[in-house]
Design a protein around this motif. Structure first.
Motif, short mmCIF file in Angstrom:
data_model
loop_
_atom_site.label_atom_id
_atom_site.label_comp_id
_atom_site.label_asym_id
_atom_site.label_seq_id
_atom_site.Cartn_x
_atom_site.Cartn_y
_atom_site.Cartn_z
N ASP A 2 -21.20 84.31 62.65
CA ASP A 2 -21.23 84.08 61.22
C ASP A 2 -22.14 82.88 60.94
O ASP A 2 -22.56 82.19 61.86
CB ASP A 2 -19.82 83.81 60.72
CG ASP A 2 -19.66 84.00 59.22
OD1 ASP A 2 -20.63 84.45 58.57
OD2 ASP A 2 -18.58 83.69 58.70
N TYR A 3 -22.43 82.66 59.69
CA TYR A 3 -23.24 81.50 59.33
C TYR A 3 -22.70 80.87 58.05
O TYR A 3 -22.01 81.49 57.27
CB TYR A 3 -24.71 81.88 59.16
CG TYR A 3 -25.00 82.78 57.98
CD1 TYR A 3 -25.38 82.25 56.76
CD2 TYR A 3 -24.89 84.16 58.09
CE1 TYR A 3 -25.64 83.06 55.68
CE2 TYR A 3 -25.15 84.98 57.02
CZ TYR A 3 -25.52 84.43 55.81
OH TYR A 3 -25.77 85.24 54.74
N ARG A 4 -23.03 79.58 57.88
CA ARG A 4 -22.70 78.86 56.65
C ARG A 4 -24.00 78.38 56.04
O ARG A 4 -24.90 77.93 56.74
CB ARG A 4 -21.83 77.65 56.95
CG ARG A 4 -20.43 78.02 57.31
CD ARG A 4 -19.56 76.81 57.18
NE ARG A 4 -19.10 76.42 58.50
CZ ARG A 4 -18.44 75.31 58.75
NH1 ARG A 4 -18.20 74.46 57.79
NH2 ARG A 4 -18.04 75.04 59.95
N LYS A 5 -24.08 78.48 54.72
CA LYS A 5 -25.30 78.06 54.02
C LYS A 5 -24.91 77.34 52.74
O LYS A 5 -24.06 77.79 52.00
CB LYS A 5 -26.15 79.28 53.69
CG LYS A 5 -27.49 78.96 53.08
CD LYS A 5 -28.28 80.25 52.89
CE LYS A 5 -29.68 79.97 52.39
NZ LYS A 5 -30.45 81.21 52.25
N LEU A 6 -25.56 76.19 52.51
CA LEU A 6 -25.34 75.41 51.31
C LEU A 6 -26.69 75.13 50.67
O LEU A 6 -27.61 74.67 51.35
CB LEU A 6 -24.66 74.07 51.65
CG LEU A 6 -24.51 73.07 50.51
CD1 LEU A 6 -23.51 73.59 49.48
CD2 LEU A 6 -24.09 71.73 51.04
N TRP A 26 -29.16 73.78 53.55
CA TRP A 26 -28.61 73.52 54.88
C TRP A 26 -28.06 74.84 55.41
O TRP A 26 -27.35 75.55 54.70
CB TRP A 26 -27.52 72.48 54.80
CG TRP A 26 -26.74 72.27 56.06
CD1 TRP A 26 -27.12 71.53 57.14
CD2 TRP A 26 -25.46 72.80 56.37
NE1 TRP A 26 -26.16 71.56 58.10
CE2 TRP A 26 -25.12 72.35 57.66
CE3 TRP A 26 -24.58 73.63 55.70
CZ2 TRP A 26 -23.92 72.69 58.26
CZ3 TRP A 26 -23.39 73.97 56.30
CH2 TRP A 26 -23.07 73.50 57.58
N LEU A 27 -28.36 75.17 56.65
CA LEU A 27 -27.93 76.43 57.26
C LEU A 27 -27.40 76.16 58.65
O LEU A 27 -28.03 75.45 59.44
CB LEU A 27 -29.11 77.40 57.34
CG LEU A 27 -28.87 78.72 58.04
CD1 LEU A 27 -27.95 79.60 57.21
CD2 LEU A 27 -30.18 79.43 58.28
N ASP A 28 -26.22 76.72 58.96
CA ASP A 28 -25.59 76.55 60.27
C ASP A 28 -25.26 77.93 60.83
O ASP A 28 -24.36 78.60 60.33
CB ASP A 28 -24.32 75.71 60.11
CG ASP A 28 -23.60 75.48 61.42
OD1 ASP A 28 -24.25 75.55 62.48
OD2 ASP A 28 -22.38 75.22 61.38
N ASN A 29 -26.02 78.37 61.84
CA ASN A 29 -25.73 79.63 62.52
C ASN A 29 -24.63 79.41 63.54
O ASN A 29 -24.65 78.43 64.28
CB ASN A 29 -26.98 80.15 63.24
CG ASN A 29 -27.98 80.74 62.29
OD1 ASN A 29 -27.63 81.39 61.33
ND2 ASN A 29 -29.25 80.49 62.55
N ARG A 30 -23.69 80.36 63.61
CA ARG A 30 -22.61 80.28 64.58
C ARG A 30 -22.66 81.50 65.48
O ARG A 30 -22.92 82.60 65.01
CB ARG A 30 -21.26 80.22 63.87
CG ARG A 30 -21.11 78.96 63.07
CD ARG A 30 -19.89 79.03 62.21
NE ARG A 30 -19.65 77.70 61.68
CZ ARG A 30 -18.45 77.16 61.60
NH1 ARG A 30 -17.39 77.83 61.95
NH2 ARG A 30 -18.33 75.96 61.12
N GLN A 35 -29.77 83.70 61.07
CA GLN A 35 -30.31 83.56 59.73
C GLN A 35 -31.37 82.47 59.73
O GLN A 35 -31.39 81.60 60.60
CB GLN A 35 -29.20 83.20 58.74
CG GLN A 35 -28.14 84.26 58.61
CD GLN A 35 -28.69 85.53 58.01
OE1 GLN A 35 -29.40 85.51 57.03
NE2 GLN A 35 -28.36 86.65 58.63
N THR A 53 -29.10 75.10 63.74
CA THR A 53 -28.99 74.65 62.36
C THR A 53 -30.38 74.34 61.81
O THR A 53 -31.31 74.10 62.57
CB THR A 53 -28.12 73.38 62.23
OG1 THR A 53 -28.73 72.34 62.97
CG2 THR A 53 -26.71 73.61 62.73
#
Length: 65
Positions: A2-6, A26-30, A35, A53
């Motif tokens: 999953d990823y988080r994006k702000l 800001w993007l954090d690939n997990r 992405q 990231t």
């Protein structure tokens, strides 16, 4: 995987037809998530891949005719 994006952005009208704007992302690939931010060549940490990231700033001016 999953990823988080702000993404935060702000625009300010200088006149009726001209605006300046700025955006921070800001993007954090997990895991295996892969992405990428738009214009990844301008990221402060370079191209991010799976598990990486990235962060970036965009500044510009927009004029309507």
């Amino acid at each position: 995987d999953d990823y988080r994006k702000l993404v935060l952005g702000y625009g300010y009208n200088l006149s009726k037809r001209t605006e300046i704007y700025s955006t921070y992302a800001w993007l954090d690939n997990r895991g295996r998530a892969d992405q990428m931010l738009s214009g990844a060549g301008l990221n402060t940490q370079g191209l991010n891949g799976p598990g990486g990231t990235a962060k970036g700033i965009e500044i510009g001016i927009r004029h309507s005719f």
